[in-house]
Enzyme design. Structure first.
Site, PDB file in Angstrom:
ATOM      1  N   GLU A  90     -70.200  24.212 -45.287  1.00  0.00           N
ATOM      2  CA  GLU A  90     -70.364  24.442 -43.346  1.00  0.00           C
ATOM      3  C   GLU A  90     -70.238  25.508 -43.029  1.00  0.00           C
ATOM      4  O   GLU A  90     -69.636  26.749 -43.719  1.00  0.00           O
ATOM      5  CB  GLU A  90     -69.554  23.510 -43.032  1.00  0.00           C
ATOM      6  CG  GLU A  90     -69.977  22.366 -42.867  1.00  0.00           C
ATOM      7  CD  GLU A  90     -68.727  21.348 -42.301  1.00  0.00           C
ATOM      8  OE1 GLU A  90     -67.880  21.980 -41.560  1.00  0.00           O
ATOM      9  OE2 GLU A  90     -68.375  20.003 -42.732  1.00  0.00           O
ATOM     10  N   CYS A 104     -67.896  31.737 -39.021  1.00  0.00           N
ATOM     11  CA  CYS A 104     -67.182  31.356 -39.649  1.00  0.00           C
ATOM     12  C   CYS A 104     -67.651  30.848 -40.853  1.00  0.00           C
ATOM     13  O   CYS A 104     -68.517  29.642 -40.771  1.00  0.00           O
ATOM     14  CB  CYS A 104     -65.961  30.482 -38.960  1.00  0.00           C
ATOM     15  SG  CYS A 104     -64.563  29.400 -40.605  1.00  0.00           S
ATOM     16  N   CYS A 111     -63.139  22.298 -51.930  1.00  0.00           N
ATOM     17  CA  CYS A 111     -61.683  23.776 -52.016  1.00  0.00           C
ATOM     18  C   CYS A 111     -60.999  22.137 -53.161  1.00  0.00           C
ATOM     19  O   CYS A 111     -60.789  21.251 -52.950  1.00  0.00           O
ATOM     20  CB  CYS A 111     -60.379  23.531 -50.371  1.00  0.00           C
ATOM     21  SG  CYS A 111     -59.413  24.834 -50.537  1.00  0.00           S
ATOM     22  N   CYS A 115     -55.087  20.797 -49.002  1.00  0.00           N
ATOM     23  CA  CYS A 115     -54.110  20.642 -47.984  1.00  0.00           C
ATOM     24  C   CYS A 115     -54.278  19.102 -47.451  1.00  0.00           C
ATOM     25  O   CYS A 115     -56.135  19.076 -47.116  1.00  0.00           O
ATOM     26  CB  CYS A 115     -54.181  21.881 -47.449  1.00  0.00           C
ATOM     27  SG  CYS A 115     -54.265  23.193 -48.151  1.00  0.00           S
ATOM     28  N   CYS A 118     -56.778  18.453 -44.055  1.00  0.00           N
ATOM     29  CA  CYS A 118     -57.893  19.587 -43.803  1.00  0.00           C
ATOM     30  C   CYS A 118     -58.808  18.358 -44.668  1.00  0.00           C
ATOM     31  O   CYS A 118     -58.650  17.974 -45.911  1.00  0.00           O
ATOM     32  CB  CYS A 118     -57.663  20.167 -45.035  1.00  0.00           C
ATOM     33  SG  CYS A 118     -58.754  21.659 -45.174  1.00  0.00           S
ATOM     34  N   CYS A 333     -63.483  22.087 -40.113  1.00  0.00           N
ATOM     35  CA  CYS A 333     -64.685  23.182 -41.286  1.00  0.00           C
ATOM     36  C   CYS A 333     -64.262  21.512 -41.994  1.00  0.00           C
ATOM     37  O   CYS A 333     -63.496  20.798 -42.527  1.00  0.00           O
ATOM     38  CB  CYS A 333     -63.954  23.966 -41.832  1.00  0.00           C
ATOM     39  SG  CYS A 333     -65.660  24.667 -42.279  1.00  0.00           S
TER      40      CYS A 333
HETATM   41  N1  SAH Z   1     -58.547  28.124 -47.491  1.00  0.00           N
HETATM   42  C1  SAH Z   1     -58.374  28.834 -46.063  1.00  0.00           C
HETATM   43  C2  SAH Z   1     -59.607  29.646 -45.316  1.00  0.00           C
HETATM   44  C3  SAH Z   1     -59.604  27.784 -45.245  1.00  0.00           C
HETATM   45  S1  SAH Z   1     -59.053  26.716 -43.578  1.00  0.00           S
HETATM   46  C4  SAH Z   1     -56.920  28.464 -45.784  1.00  0.00           C
HETATM   47  O1  SAH Z   1     -56.632  27.730 -45.453  1.00  0.00           O
HETATM   48  O2  SAH Z   1     -56.282  29.488 -44.923  1.00  0.00           O
HETATM   49  C5  SAH Z   1     -59.282  27.986 -42.005  1.00  0.00           C
HETATM   50  C6  SAH Z   1     -57.791  27.122 -41.313  1.00  0.00           C
HETATM   51  O3  SAH Z   1     -57.950  26.166 -41.125  1.00  0.00           O
HETATM   52  C7  SAH Z   1     -56.482  27.260 -42.322  1.00  0.00           C
HETATM   53  O4  SAH Z   1     -55.688  28.444 -41.228  1.00  0.00           O
HETATM   54  C8  SAH Z   1     -56.383  25.905 -42.290  1.00  0.00           C
HETATM   55  O5  SAH Z   1     -54.728  25.750 -42.761  1.00  0.00           O
HETATM   56  C9  SAH Z   1     -57.099  25.534 -40.500  1.00  0.00           C
HETATM   57  N2  SAH Z   1     -56.937  24.060 -41.496  1.00  0.00           N
HETATM   58  C10 SAH Z   1     -57.674  23.291 -41.807  1.00  0.00           C
HETATM   59  N3  SAH Z   1     -57.616  21.707 -41.662  1.00  0.00           N
HETATM   60  C11 SAH Z   1     -57.471  22.313 -40.430  1.00  0.00           C
HETATM   61  C12 SAH Z   1     -56.933  20.990 -39.461  1.00  0.00           C
HETATM   62  N4  SAH Z   1     -57.403  19.439 -39.016  1.00  0.00           N
HETATM   63  N5  SAH Z   1     -57.285  20.906 -37.841  1.00  0.00           N
HETATM   64  C13 SAH Z   1     -56.148  22.454 -38.084  1.00  0.00           C
HETATM   65  N6  SAH Z   1     -56.502  23.871 -38.518  1.00  0.00           N
HETATM   66  C14 SAH Z   1     -56.919  22.983 -40.049  1.00  0.00           C
HETATM   67 FE1  SF4 Z   2     -58.164  24.221 -48.989  1.00  0.00          FE
HETATM   68 FE2  SF4 Z   2     -58.543  23.615 -46.102  1.00  0.00          FE
HETATM   69 FE3  SF4 Z   2     -56.045  24.078 -47.827  1.00  0.00          FE
HETATM   70 FE4  SF4 Z   2     -58.124  25.932 -46.437  1.00  0.00          FE
HETATM   71  S1  SF4 Z   2     -56.913  24.229 -45.740  1.00  0.00           S
HETATM   72  S2  SF4 Z   2     -56.567  26.203 -48.429  1.00  0.00           S
HETATM   73  S3  SF4 Z   2     -60.105  24.751 -46.911  1.00  0.00           S
HETATM   74  S4  SF4 Z   2     -57.981  22.547 -48.877  1.00  0.00           S
END
Ligand code: SAH
Ligand code: SF4
Length: 352
Positions: A90, A104, A111, A115, A118, A333
């Site tokens: 995306e 973005c 990934c 997390c 996410c 995302c």
């Molecule tokens: N992997 C990297 C960059 C991609 S995620 C990282 O984790 O930093 C980009 C941002 O979106 C990160 O700060 C992540 O913690 C946040 N993010 C992911 N899922 C989310 C959600 N459901 N609600 C709010 N922020 C989210």
């Molecule tokens: Fe990966 Fe999502 Fe964690 Fe960023 S927030 S490191 S994209 S699992």
């Protein structure tokens, strides 16, 4: 097929020389690709017809295919691409009232970091993107903006994937966004889950790019539950790497904090965060959680967000609340990909 987006100026010069063309043709072609936003060789009208025909037959402009696009009421455009091997990623384009146009973009399909909140983490790891696949996502928006008299001004590596898990391609992409697309380093941001060795390595790259760290919790047990990578690189080591980065580069760090109702949004947590970051040159970006399928957390309400900000301010830590964009189109995302994968599964299991 030759992907023109994958050719450096030297590569393209060598290729065109082997076709019997003078060296300046490479600059001409690159001006079409990057300055004039051509999407087809046919547009490159100042090239000799034979060269255009040969390029059209043997070269492509990129390898990404748009499979879906949604536009939100606030103008946010979320796009789903299919890569040459069928993987999905995306990209999002966010227009702002002050004229900024921010893309973005993704660095991996899926990934590996897992997390729990996410959508991308929930789908697991597919593969790393090449630097060209990363750059192409920004370039596609840039060419479309040129066509309407606008300009892509900012790029954030905050889409699907962990940029520092795909370090070399992500850093190469950051360099090309500057050299080929002409985006200033200060208008680029790379966000990491907190891979400590790569944060230290990035401090040595000599780039004025903004580094963002996804923090989300201030205590190891809680952070490890949310972000499994914390077991490998716990908070003390992460914060030490951040201090090193600030000392080495003189750049301010951004910390990302997803506010989850009743979990990490109370004033006590804000005070601990304030204490953790005291004296560090930084900025906190607060983002109310975007709810995702496999996680039961909810976003913090605006009153509690304001209380959280006030506590950070009392600790001398600057914080801003990021406007949640594209909420009406599931713009967190990974969510569009998730929906497509679910639909594909549904089709596969539906008897014809
Ligand atoms: N992997 C990297 C960059 C991609 S995620 C990282 O984790 O930093 C980009 C941002 O979106 C990160 O700060 C992540 O913690 C946040 N993010 C992911 N899922 C989310 C959600 N459901 N609600 C709010 N922020 C989210
Ligand atoms: Fe990966 Fe999502 Fe964690 Fe960023 S927030 S490191 S994209 S699992």
């Amino acid at each position: 097929m030759i992907d023109l987006y994958a050719q450096s100026e030297a590569d393209l010069e060598a290729l065109l020389r082997s076709w019997g063309e003078p060296a300046f043709r490479a600059r001409q072609v690159r001006a079409w690709l990057y300055d004039k936003g051509a999407r087809d060789v046919a547009e490159m009208t100042d090239l000799p017809k034979v060269l255009r025909e040969r390029l059209a037959a043997e070269a492509t402009l990129g390898t990404l295919t748009v499979v879906d696009e949604q536009q939100s009421a606030d103008g946010t455009r979320r796009r789903l691409y299919r890569l040459h091997d069928g993987r999905l990623v995306e990209s999002v384009l966010m227009p702002y009232a002050d004229g900024r146009r921010t893309a973005c973009i993704s660095t991996q399909a899926g990934c590996a970091m897992g997390c729990v909140f996410c959508a991308t983490g929930q789908m697991g790891f597919g593969r790393h993107l090449s630097s060209t696949e990363i750059v192409e996502q920004a370039l596609r928006f840039a060419t479309e903006l040129i066509a309407v008299g606008e300009r892509l001004s900012n790029v954030v590596l905050m889409g699907m994937g962990e940029p520092f898990h795909n370090y070399d391609a992500s850093v190469a992409a950051l360099r090309r966004l500057q050299s080929d697309l002409g985006i200033g380093a200060r208008h680029l941001t790379v966000s990491t889950v907190g891979l400590v060795p790569e944060i230290r390595r990035f401090a040595e790259e000599g780039m004025q790019v903004t580094l963002a760290i996804s923090l989300h919790e201030v205590e190891d047990a809680a952070r490890s539950r949310l972000m499994p990578i914390n077991r490998r690189w716990p908070l003390a080591e992460l914060v030490e790497a951040c201090r090193h980065y600030v000392d080495r580069t003189g750049r301010r760090i951004t910390f990302e904090w997803a506010l989850i109702a009743g979990r990490n949004d109370d004033e006590q947590t804000a005070a601990r965060l304030g204490a953790l970051l005291r004296g560090l040159s930084c900025h906190v970006n607060l983002i109310p959680l975007n709810p995702t399928g496999a996680y039961d957390g909810l976003p913090t309400d605006p009153d509690q967000v304001a209380r959280f900000v006030a506590v950070l301010q009392r600790h001398g830590v600057p914080a801003t609340v990021r406007v949640r964009r594209g909420i009406d189109i599931d713009a967190g995302c990974g969510q569009l990909t998730e929906r497509h994968l679910r639909r594909a599964e549904g089709e596969a299991s539906t008897p014809a």
